[in-house]
Design a protein around this motif. Sequence first.
Motif, PDB file in Angstrom:
ATOM      1  N   THR A  45       0.843  -1.205   0.000  1.00 18.76           N
ATOM      2  CA  THR A  45       0.000   0.000   0.000  1.00 18.76           C
ATOM      3  C   THR A  45       0.879   1.256   0.000  1.00 18.76           C
ATOM      4  O   THR A  45       0.563   2.248  -0.663  1.00 18.76           O
ATOM      5  CB  THR A  45      -0.959  -0.032   1.208  1.00 18.76           C
ATOM      6  OG1 THR A  45      -1.789  -1.192   1.088  1.00 18.76           O
ATOM      7  CG2 THR A  45      -1.858   1.191   1.251  1.00 18.76           C
ATOM      8  N   THR A  46       1.986   1.192   0.692  1.00 23.71           N
ATOM      9  CA  THR A  46       2.925   2.322   0.702  1.00 23.71           C
ATOM     10  C   THR A  46       3.435   2.608  -0.710  1.00 23.71           C
ATOM     11  O   THR A  46       3.489   3.761  -1.146  1.00 23.71           O
ATOM     12  CB  THR A  46       4.111   2.011   1.645  1.00 23.71           C
ATOM     13  OG1 THR A  46       3.588   1.706   2.944  1.00 23.71           O
ATOM     14  CG2 THR A  46       5.081   3.170   1.734  1.00 23.71           C
ATOM     15  N   LYS A  49       0.836   4.407  -2.581  1.00 24.91           N
ATOM     16  CA  LYS A  49       0.734   5.814  -2.165  1.00 24.91           C
ATOM     17  C   LYS A  49       1.836   6.656  -2.817  1.00 24.91           C
ATOM     18  O   LYS A  49       1.625   7.823  -3.121  1.00 24.91           O
ATOM     19  CB  LYS A  49       0.805   5.929  -0.640  1.00 24.91           C
ATOM     20  CG  LYS A  49      -0.466   5.432   0.024  1.00 24.91           C
ATOM     21  CD  LYS A  49      -0.406   5.619   1.527  1.00 24.91           C
ATOM     22  CE  LYS A  49      -1.715   5.195   2.174  1.00 24.91           C
ATOM     23  NZ  LYS A  49      -1.573   5.068   3.635  1.00 24.91           N
ATOM     24  N   LEU A  54       0.814  10.494  -2.985  1.00 25.76           N
ATOM     25  CA  LEU A  54       0.352  10.804  -1.624  1.00 25.76           C
ATOM     26  C   LEU A  54       1.522  10.815  -0.647  1.00 25.76           C
ATOM     27  O   LEU A  54       1.449  11.401   0.421  1.00 25.76           O
ATOM     28  CB  LEU A  54      -0.699   9.781  -1.174  1.00 25.76           C
ATOM     29  CG  LEU A  54      -1.946   9.694  -2.065  1.00 25.76           C
ATOM     30  CD1 LEU A  54      -2.832   8.525  -1.642  1.00 25.76           C
ATOM     31  CD2 LEU A  54      -2.731  10.992  -2.011  1.00 25.76           C
ATOM     32  N   SER A  82      -9.335   1.518  -3.294  1.00 23.76           N
ATOM     33  CA  SER A  82      -8.512   1.330  -2.101  1.00 23.76           C
ATOM     34  C   SER A  82      -8.854   0.032  -1.375  1.00 23.76           C
ATOM     35  O   SER A  82      -9.900  -0.571  -1.574  1.00 23.76           O
ATOM     36  CB  SER A  82      -8.654   2.528  -1.169  1.00 23.76           C
ATOM     37  OG  SER A  82      -9.436   2.185  -0.049  1.00 23.76           O
TER      38      SER A  82
END
Length: 251
Positions: A45-46, A49, A54, A82
């Motif tokens: 997920t990082t 991002k 983000l 997401s």
Amino acid sequence: MEEPVVSMKDIHYAYETKNILHDIHFDIPQGAFMGMLGPNGGGKTTLIKLILGLLKPDHGSIHLFGQPIEKFRNWSKIGFVSQKANTFNKGFPATVYEVVSMGLTAKIGYLKLFTTKHKKKVLHAIDQVGMSHYAYENVGSLSGGQQQRVFIARSLVSDPELLILDEPTVGVDQENVQKFYSLLHQLNDEHNITLLLITHDTGTMTEHATDIVCLNTTLHFHGKPEEYKTLSNKDLSQFYGHPVNIVTHDH
Ligand SMILES: Nc1ncnc2c1ncn2[C@@H]1O[C@H](COP(=O)(O)OP(=O)(O)OP(=O)(O)O)[C@@H](O)[C@H]1O
Ligand SMILES: [Mg+2]
């Protein structure tokens, strides 16, 4: 050769002092159906991002559609569903149509009135994910798998060229997982949308993806599904940090 849709070079990222991503070199070619695997906390997920701008990498460079991310403005080219998408409760006061419309407001602005063209786009996206019968139902009353489709429609409505899905099949039953993969194929083959799919659903995903990456702080594998299937359980155990016995679904 066509520019990769995403190109990451020498990416390092830490939340405060905790190293999450280390030395990541990774391209998503145009038209790929890229599957990403990795243990919980591996940094998937990082990494998304970072692609979505983000988070900023501590080191390294990211290009989107051939442009340095710092200069990239065409965010409607990238759709994102997401990991926490299907969390509507029963009482959520919006219809499928309204939720999917939200995907356009980013592009046309909240205060502009929807034109007939926009309405058509919204209904078309709902149709693409096979949810036409539910267009005016409340999303809260739908099943998890149906809600997931609504989220995909919401990201499709702005005609993305890259669609990123973070664990979209969690809580979806096996029959609907198959339908979900058919939908992804259709988006990939017929609409030429490049896909990045994060999943723990190894067996099913390796049947469908064109490329696979395994992420656990560093990239442990980057190749074709056929090569992934030749990895030994020892290789996979090293990657996951604990013994694993991967079952692939060979038909
Ligand atoms: N905002 C944050 N601040 C500090 N640490 C974070 C933050 N977000 C994530 N982390 C940590 O970074 C690591 C990687 O998290 P990430 O969410 O990228 O993993 P993941 O691969 O998506 O895992 P999962 O499969 O469980 O979704 C984890 O150890 C997590 O605790
Ligand atoms: Mg995650």
